[in-house]
Design a protein around this motif. Structure first.
Motif, PDB file in Angstrom:
ATOM      1  N   PRO A 167       0.706  -0.959  -0.103  1.00  0.00           N
ATOM      2  CA  PRO A 167       0.041   0.071   0.018  1.00  0.00           C
ATOM      3  C   PRO A 167       0.747   1.311   0.061  1.00  0.00           C
ATOM      4  O   PRO A 167       1.958   1.119   0.695  1.00  0.00           O
ATOM      5  CB  PRO A 167      -1.027   0.122   1.265  1.00  0.00           C
ATOM      6  CG  PRO A 167      -0.893  -1.576   1.491  1.00  0.00           C
ATOM      7  CD  PRO A 167       0.426  -2.264   1.133  1.00  0.00           C
ATOM      8  N   GLU A 168       0.376   2.338  -0.621  1.00  0.00           N
ATOM      9  CA  GLU A 168       1.148   3.309  -1.002  1.00  0.00           C
ATOM     10  C   GLU A 168       1.818   4.094   0.264  1.00  0.00           C
ATOM     11  O   GLU A 168       2.935   4.356   0.289  1.00  0.00           O
ATOM     12  CB  GLU A 168       0.405   4.620  -1.790  1.00  0.00           C
ATOM     13  CG  GLU A 168       1.347   5.824  -2.106  1.00  0.00           C
ATOM     14  CD  GLU A 168       0.325   6.637  -2.867  1.00  0.00           C
ATOM     15  OE1 GLU A 168       0.934   7.747  -2.973  1.00  0.00           O
ATOM     16  OE2 GLU A 168      -0.786   6.374  -3.395  1.00  0.00           O
ATOM     17  N   ASP A 169       0.854   4.250   1.416  1.00  0.00           N
ATOM     18  CA  ASP A 169       1.432   4.927   2.569  1.00  0.00           C
ATOM     19  C   ASP A 169       2.449   3.971   3.243  1.00  0.00           C
ATOM     20  O   ASP A 169       3.565   4.575   3.884  1.00  0.00           O
ATOM     21  CB  ASP A 169       0.303   5.138   3.393  1.00  0.00           C
ATOM     22  CG  ASP A 169      -0.511   3.947   4.079  1.00  0.00           C
ATOM     23  OD1 ASP A 169      -0.438   2.881   3.290  1.00  0.00           O
ATOM     24  OD2 ASP A 169      -1.159   3.922   5.194  1.00  0.00           O
ATOM     25  N   MET A 170       2.560   2.829   3.307  1.00  0.00           N
ATOM     26  CA  MET A 170       3.570   2.002   3.844  1.00  0.00           C
ATOM     27  C   MET A 170       4.666   1.904   2.858  1.00  0.00           C
ATOM     28  O   MET A 170       5.892   2.023   3.453  1.00  0.00           O
ATOM     29  CB  MET A 170       3.071   0.411   4.059  1.00  0.00           C
ATOM     30  CG  MET A 170       1.943   0.319   5.044  1.00  0.00           C
ATOM     31  SD  MET A 170       2.272   0.545   6.757  1.00  0.00           S
ATOM     32  CE  MET A 170       1.725   2.187   7.034  1.00  0.00           C
ATOM     33  N   ARG A 171       4.517   2.120   1.546  1.00  0.00           N
ATOM     34  CA  ARG A 171       5.531   2.093   0.604  1.00  0.00           C
ATOM     35  C   ARG A 171       6.391   3.436   0.875  1.00  0.00           C
ATOM     36  O   ARG A 171       7.690   3.380   0.977  1.00  0.00           O
ATOM     37  CB  ARG A 171       5.057   1.949  -0.805  1.00  0.00           C
ATOM     38  CG  ARG A 171       5.877   1.420  -1.737  1.00  0.00           C
ATOM     39  CD  ARG A 171       5.303   1.265  -3.352  1.00  0.00           C
ATOM     40  NE  ARG A 171       4.393   2.279  -3.724  1.00  0.00           N
ATOM     41  CZ  ARG A 171       2.975   2.187  -4.014  1.00  0.00           C
ATOM     42  NH1 ARG A 171       2.623   0.915  -3.656  1.00  0.00           N
ATOM     43  NH2 ARG A 171       2.500   3.294  -4.330  1.00  0.00           N
ATOM     44  N   GLU A 172       5.639   4.429   1.361  1.00  0.00           N
ATOM     45  CA  GLU A 172       6.299   5.809   1.473  1.00  0.00           C
ATOM     46  C   GLU A 172       7.367   5.741   2.657  1.00  0.00           C
ATOM     47  O   GLU A 172       8.514   6.292   2.558  1.00  0.00           O
ATOM     48  CB  GLU A 172       5.331   6.883   1.780  1.00  0.00           C
ATOM     49  CG  GLU A 172       4.518   7.410   0.421  1.00  0.00           C
ATOM     50  CD  GLU A 172       3.598   8.204   0.669  1.00  0.00           C
ATOM     51  OE1 GLU A 172       3.350   8.734   1.802  1.00  0.00           O
ATOM     52  OE2 GLU A 172       2.916   8.648  -0.493  1.00  0.00           O
ATOM     53  N   VAL A 173       6.812   4.980   3.790  1.00  0.00           N
ATOM     54  CA  VAL A 173       7.578   4.794   4.917  1.00  0.00           C
ATOM     55  C   VAL A 173       8.869   4.045   4.665  1.00  0.00           C
ATOM     56  O   VAL A 173       9.944   4.444   4.932  1.00  0.00           O
ATOM     57  CB  VAL A 173       6.739   4.159   6.170  1.00  0.00           C
ATOM     58  CG1 VAL A 173       7.452   3.761   7.258  1.00  0.00           C
ATOM     59  CG2 VAL A 173       5.641   5.090   6.507  1.00  0.00           C
ATOM     60  N   ILE A 174       8.667   2.781   3.747  1.00  0.00           N
ATOM     61  CA  ILE A 174       9.962   1.972   3.569  1.00  0.00           C
ATOM     62  C   ILE A 174      10.781   2.582   2.727  1.00  0.00           C
ATOM     63  O   ILE A 174      11.943   2.477   2.815  1.00  0.00           O
ATOM     64  CB  ILE A 174       9.143   0.676   3.054  1.00  0.00           C
ATOM     65  CG1 ILE A 174       8.340   0.025   3.865  1.00  0.00           C
ATOM     66  CG2 ILE A 174      10.382  -0.187   2.521  1.00  0.00           C
ATOM     67  CD1 ILE A 174       7.479  -1.215   3.397  1.00  0.00           C
ATOM     68  N   ALA A 175      10.249   3.427   1.989  1.00  0.00           N
ATOM     69  CA  ALA A 175      11.443   4.127   0.719  1.00  0.00           C
ATOM     70  C   ALA A 175      12.139   5.316   1.673  1.00  0.00           C
ATOM     71  O   ALA A 175      13.272   5.600   1.450  1.00  0.00           O
ATOM     72  CB  ALA A 175      10.467   4.948  -0.305  1.00  0.00           C
ATOM     73  N   ALA A 176      11.558   5.795   2.621  1.00  0.00           N
ATOM     74  CA  ALA A 176      12.094   7.030   3.517  1.00  0.00           C
ATOM     75  C   ALA A 176      12.986   6.467   4.705  1.00  0.00           C
ATOM     76  O   ALA A 176      14.087   7.346   5.202  1.00  0.00           O
ATOM     77  CB  ALA A 176      10.936   7.779   3.874  1.00  0.00           C
ATOM     78  N   GLU A 177      12.868   5.357   5.096  1.00  0.00           N
ATOM     79  CA  GLU A 177      13.733   4.851   6.375  1.00  0.00           C
ATOM     80  C   GLU A 177      13.864   3.409   6.041  1.00  0.00           C
ATOM     81  O   GLU A 177      13.249   2.684   5.385  1.00  0.00           O
ATOM     82  CB  GLU A 177      13.101   5.327   7.475  1.00  0.00           C
ATOM     83  CG  GLU A 177      11.610   4.794   7.789  1.00  0.00           C
ATOM     84  CD  GLU A 177      11.087   5.161   8.902  1.00  0.00           C
ATOM     85  OE1 GLU A 177      11.002   4.805   9.938  1.00  0.00           O
ATOM     86  OE2 GLU A 177      10.261   6.299   8.705  1.00  0.00           O
ATOM     87  N   LEU A 178      14.938   2.994   7.181  1.00  0.00           N
ATOM     88  CA  LEU A 178      15.150   1.444   7.173  1.00  0.00           C
ATOM     89  C   LEU A 178      14.039   0.730   7.858  1.00  0.00           C
ATOM     90  O   LEU A 178      13.768   1.055   8.971  1.00  0.00           O
ATOM     91  CB  LEU A 178      16.492   1.329   7.553  1.00  0.00           C
ATOM     92  CG  LEU A 178      16.951  -0.249   7.851  1.00  0.00           C
ATOM     93  CD1 LEU A 178      17.060  -0.957   6.588  1.00  0.00           C
ATOM     94  CD2 LEU A 178      18.407  -0.283   8.664  1.00  0.00           C
ATOM     95  N   VAL A 179      13.322  -0.211   7.100  1.00  0.00           N
ATOM     96  CA  VAL A 179      12.523  -1.008   7.744  1.00  0.00           C
ATOM     97  C   VAL A 179      12.852  -2.531   7.501  1.00  0.00           C
ATOM     98  O   VAL A 179      13.414  -3.072   6.475  1.00  0.00           O
ATOM     99  CB  VAL A 179      10.904  -0.688   7.121  1.00  0.00           C
ATOM    100  CG1 VAL A 179      10.071  -1.859   7.274  1.00  0.00           C
ATOM    101  CG2 VAL A 179      10.680   0.760   7.233  1.00  0.00           C
TER     102      VAL A 179
END
Length: 129
Positions: A46-58
């Motif tokens: 999902p886009e909102d989770m993709r944004e988090v993963i793209a912005a920080e180490l997950v």
């Protein structure tokens, strides 16, 4: 803040653990079974989770039961991401910048334990690590 090197250090002490480079980043396996991985912002997330993963180490880890993942998400929603994809369930993904080092060690070790064959679990338990 914990890093992938911390995950590597934890994984090195687990019998039969090996790190592999994948298209999504670093991943850890025990006897060919995935137990921890660096998350990548795949289009299926999902886009909102993709944004988090793209912005920080997950990092994602296997858990024993879906209820375990749900409990972690409810306990610390700022640390644990909500469901990302159905692939590899049960699992949970978390923000490395928000996880405590002791909790990281517990999550990685438990993920290994979920995937490890019985003989390696016995070896680990006998070692007292």
């Amino acid at each position: 803040m914990p890093t992938l090197d911390d995950v590597r250090r934890i994984a090195r002490r687990l019998p039969g653990s090996e790190e592999r480079a994948t298209t999504g980043g670093a991943a850890w396996f025990v006897r060919g079974r995935l137990y921890a991985w660096e998350c990548h912002p795949w289009p299926s997330i999902p886009e909102d989770m993709r944004e988090v993963i793209a912005a920080e180490l997950v990092v994602g880890v296997k858990v024993a039961e879906p209820l375990d993942a749900q409990a972690l998400r409810q306990m610390s929603p700022g640390v644990f991401l909500r469901e990302t994809t159905r692939w590899g369930e049960p699992k949970v993904a978390f923000r490395m910048g928000r996880i405590e080092p002791d909790h990281l060690a517990e999550l990685v070790t438990e993920a290994w334990y979920v995937q490890a064959p019985k003989y390696l679990r016995r070896e680990f338990e006998a070692s007292g690590r």
